[in-house]
Scaffold this motif. Structure first.
Motif, PDB file in Angstrom:
ATOM      1  N   ILE A 118      49.238  47.482  41.846  1.00  0.00           N
ATOM      2  CA  ILE A 118      50.307  47.329  40.855  1.00  0.00           C
ATOM      3  C   ILE A 118      50.754  45.878  40.795  1.00  0.00           C
ATOM      4  N   LEU A 119      50.961  45.256  41.963  1.00  0.00           N
ATOM      5  CA  LEU A 119      51.330  43.849  41.983  1.00  0.00           C
ATOM      6  C   LEU A 119      50.258  42.993  41.321  1.00  0.00           C
ATOM      7  N   GLU A 120      49.007  43.286  41.610  1.00  0.00           N
ATOM      8  CA  GLU A 120      47.917  42.508  41.008  1.00  0.00           C
ATOM      9  C   GLU A 120      47.903  42.685  39.488  1.00  0.00           C
ATOM     10  N   ALA A 121      48.088  43.915  39.026  1.00  0.00           N
ATOM     11  CA  ALA A 121      48.093  44.176  37.580  1.00  0.00           C
ATOM     12  C   ALA A 121      49.252  43.472  36.887  1.00  0.00           C
ATOM     13  N   ASN A 122      50.332  43.233  37.630  1.00  0.00           N
ATOM     14  CA  ASN A 122      51.497  42.556  37.063  1.00  0.00           C
ATOM     15  C   ASN A 122      51.465  41.052  37.276  1.00  0.00           C
ATOM     16  N   GLY A 123      50.302  40.534  37.616  1.00  0.00           N
ATOM     17  CA  GLY A 123      50.128  39.090  37.710  1.00  0.00           C
ATOM     18  C   GLY A 123      50.322  38.497  39.082  1.00  0.00           C
ATOM     19  N   GLY A 124      50.347  39.338  40.109  1.00  0.00           N
ATOM     20  CA  GLY A 124      50.568  38.851  41.471  1.00  0.00           C
ATOM     21  C   GLY A 124      52.036  38.919  41.840  1.00  0.00           C
ATOM     22  N   GLY A 125      52.333  38.497  43.046  1.00  0.00           N
ATOM     23  CA  GLY A 125      53.715  38.580  43.513  1.00  0.00           C
ATOM     24  C   GLY A 125      53.789  38.396  45.008  1.00  0.00           C
ATOM     25  N   ALA A 126      54.634  39.184  45.658  1.00  0.00           N
ATOM     26  CA  ALA A 126      54.852  39.002  47.086  1.00  0.00           C
ATOM     27  C   ALA A 126      55.142  40.325  47.771  1.00  0.00           C
ATOM     28  N   ILE A 127      54.692  40.410  49.021  1.00  0.00           N
ATOM     29  CA  ILE A 127      55.012  41.524  49.909  1.00  0.00           C
ATOM     30  C   ILE A 127      55.718  40.946  51.126  1.00  0.00           C
ATOM     31  N   VAL A 128      56.857  41.526  51.469  1.00  0.00           N
ATOM     32  CA  VAL A 128      57.613  41.109  52.660  1.00  0.00           C
ATOM     33  C   VAL A 128      57.555  42.250  53.668  1.00  0.00           C
ATOM     34  N   ASN A 129      57.040  41.958  54.858  1.00  0.00           N
ATOM     35  CA  ASN A 129      56.956  42.953  55.924  1.00  0.00           C
ATOM     36  C   ASN A 129      57.926  42.593  57.046  1.00  0.00           C
ATOM     37  N   MET A 130      58.766  43.565  57.420  1.00  0.00           N
ATOM     38  CA  MET A 130      59.711  43.335  58.509  1.00  0.00           C
ATOM     39  C   MET A 130      59.027  43.573  59.847  1.00  0.00           C
ATOM     40  N   HIS A 131      58.690  42.475  60.509  1.00  0.00           N
ATOM     41  CA  HIS A 131      58.170  42.530  61.866  1.00  0.00           C
ATOM     42  C   HIS A 131      59.366  42.534  62.814  1.00  0.00           C
ATOM     43  N   SER A 132      59.223  41.840  63.924  1.00  0.00           N
ATOM     44  CA  SER A 132      60.290  41.736  64.910  1.00  0.00           C
ATOM     45  C   SER A 132      59.871  40.698  65.929  1.00  0.00           C
ATOM     46  N   THR A 133      60.839  40.102  66.602  1.00  0.00           N
ATOM     47  CA  THR A 133      60.493  39.296  67.774  1.00  0.00           C
ATOM     48  C   THR A 133      59.718  40.148  68.778  1.00  0.00           C
ATOM     49  N   LEU A 134      60.005  41.456  68.786  1.00  0.00           N
ATOM     50  CA  LEU A 134      59.304  42.357  69.706  1.00  0.00           C
ATOM     51  C   LEU A 134      57.860  42.627  69.286  1.00  0.00           C
ATOM     52  N   SER A 135      57.427  42.071  68.151  1.00  0.00           N
ATOM     53  CA  SER A 135      55.996  42.036  67.849  1.00  0.00           C
ATOM     54  C   SER A 135      55.267  41.182  68.874  1.00  0.00           C
ATOM     55  N   TRP A 136      55.977  40.196  69.412  1.00  0.00           N
ATOM     56  CA  TRP A 136      55.400  39.235  70.353  1.00  0.00           C
ATOM     57  C   TRP A 136      55.782  39.526  71.790  1.00  0.00           C
ATOM     58  N   LEU A 137      56.916  40.183  71.984  1.00  0.00           N
ATOM     59  CA  LEU A 137      57.444  40.425  73.328  1.00  0.00           C
ATOM     60  C   LEU A 137      57.506  41.925  73.552  1.00  0.00           C
ATOM     61  N   GLY A 138      56.539  42.460  74.294  1.00  0.00           N
ATOM     62  CA  GLY A 138      56.354  43.895  74.365  1.00  0.00           C
ATOM     63  C   GLY A 138      57.424  44.635  75.143  1.00  0.00           C
ATOM     64  N   VAL A 139      58.065  45.593  74.475  1.00  0.00           N
ATOM     65  CA  VAL A 139      59.002  46.503  75.133  1.00  0.00           C
ATOM     66  C   VAL A 139      58.721  47.901  74.586  1.00  0.00           C
ATOM     67  N   GLY A 140      57.745  48.587  75.183  1.00  0.00           N
ATOM     68  CA  GLY A 140      57.479  49.973  74.829  1.00  0.00           C
ATOM     69  C   GLY A 140      56.871  50.187  73.463  1.00  0.00           C
ATOM     70  N   SER A 141      57.102  51.383  72.952  1.00  0.00           N
ATOM     71  CA  SER A 141      56.427  51.834  71.743  1.00  0.00           C
ATOM     72  C   SER A 141      56.851  51.062  70.502  1.00  0.00           C
ATOM     73  N   TYR A 142      58.121  50.667  70.432  1.00  0.00           N
ATOM     74  CA  TYR A 142      58.584  49.931  69.258  1.00  0.00           C
ATOM     75  C   TYR A 142      57.811  48.616  69.125  1.00  0.00           C
ATOM     76  N   SER A 143      57.658  47.909  70.229  1.00  0.00           N
ATOM     77  CA  SER A 143      56.913  46.655  70.201  1.00  0.00           C
ATOM     78  C   SER A 143      55.473  46.873  69.762  1.00  0.00           C
ATOM     79  N   ALA A 144      54.868  47.931  70.251  1.00  0.00           N
ATOM     80  CA  ALA A 144      53.479  48.214  69.866  1.00  0.00           C
ATOM     81  C   ALA A 144      53.370  48.462  68.370  1.00  0.00           C
ATOM     82  N   SER A 145      54.332  49.193  67.815  1.00  0.00           N
ATOM     83  CA  SER A 145      54.275  49.477  66.378  1.00  0.00           C
ATOM     84  C   SER A 145      54.468  48.212  65.554  1.00  0.00           C
ATOM     85  N   LYS A 146      55.366  47.320  66.000  1.00  0.00           N
ATOM     86  CA  LYS A 146      55.615  46.097  65.257  1.00  0.00           C
ATOM     87  C   LYS A 146      54.498  45.070  65.458  1.00  0.00           C
ATOM     88  N   ALA A 147      53.881  45.066  66.645  1.00  0.00           N
ATOM     89  CA  ALA A 147      52.727  44.190  66.857  1.00  0.00           C
ATOM     90  C   ALA A 147      51.573  44.619  65.965  1.00  0.00           C
TER      91      ALA A 147
END
Length: 234
Positions: A118-147
């Protein structure tokens, strides 16, 4: 560079917290319409006629498909919906861990698969994904999902670049929302997060690293893992 003025955006998990802040800031920056997506669209509170509540459960492919069939004018997508179940990968509840991965990893991936054409058909655009500092610093399952989401963002950024679709990954520490209400730590205001994330969109950047904690952790990623995990050095 993606100019938000006149664009149509969709925000997942838009009924409260960071999602609601994204909706408000997109409107402030001139978006012509914002689909405020939530499992219960009646929970979206806004009197602005540019806000369109939209039913969307990021863990349900059929729900995603229905939303994509309605929101065919989107050119900015914010994958914000997420949960935290705080389980140990070694001894935690596997059903809860799977639920977290379904929401935090598979949700954004499936929504991206549905909306990137849909974005491509509309001429391009942007996607913003909410990661976390815990993507880099592992603390259990939440960190794994964000990594996993961080890695996915890096992959789809390459895949979608030829279509003129920018992918911005947002890394931040604890945000002052209901999700972190029980956490005793420095928290970043939601407004700061959304402003820096959308500035990254405007400035054609790949990441927004928001707050002192996120910047500190990123600055040490090149070092021995025991710098980030001092308990391993004991």
């Amino acid at each position: 560079m993606t100019d938000i003025t006149g664009r149509v955006a969709l925000v997942t998990g838009a009924n409260r917290g960071l999602g609601a802040a994204f909706v408000a800031e997109l409107l402030e920056r001139g978006a012509s319409k914002v689909y405020a997506a939530a499992r219960r669209p009646g929970s979206v509170q806004s009197d602005d006629p540019r806000v369109v509540p939209l039913e969307l459960d990021v863990t349900d492919p059929e729900s995603i498909g229905r939303a994509a069939s309605i929101a065919t004018d989107v050119s900015i997508l914010v994958n914000n919906a997420g949960i935290a179940v705080n389980q140990s990968l070694v001894s935690g509840d596997l059903e809860e861990i799977r639920r977290e991965l379904d929401t935090n990893f598979w949700g954004p991936v499936l929504v991206t698969r549905a909306f990137s054409p849909i974005l491509e058909a509309n001429g391009g655009g942007a996607i913003v994904n909410m990661h976390s500092t815990l993507s880099w610093l592992g603390v259990g399952s939440y960190s794994a999902s964000k990594a996993a989401l961080w890695s996915a963002s890096n992959s789809v950024r390459v895949d979608l670049a030829p279509a003129g679709i920018q992918v911005v990954g947002v890394h931040v520490g604890y945000v002052d929302t209901d999700m972190a209400a029980d956490v005793t730590a420095d928290k970043v205001p939601p407004q700061q997060v959304v402003e820096e994330a959308l500035d990254a969109v405007k400035n054609d950047e790949a990441e927004a690293v928001v707050g002192d904690t996120a910047r500190y952790v990123k600055s040490h990623l090149h070092e021995d893992v025991r710098v980030l995990y001092p308990q391993l050095a004991r």
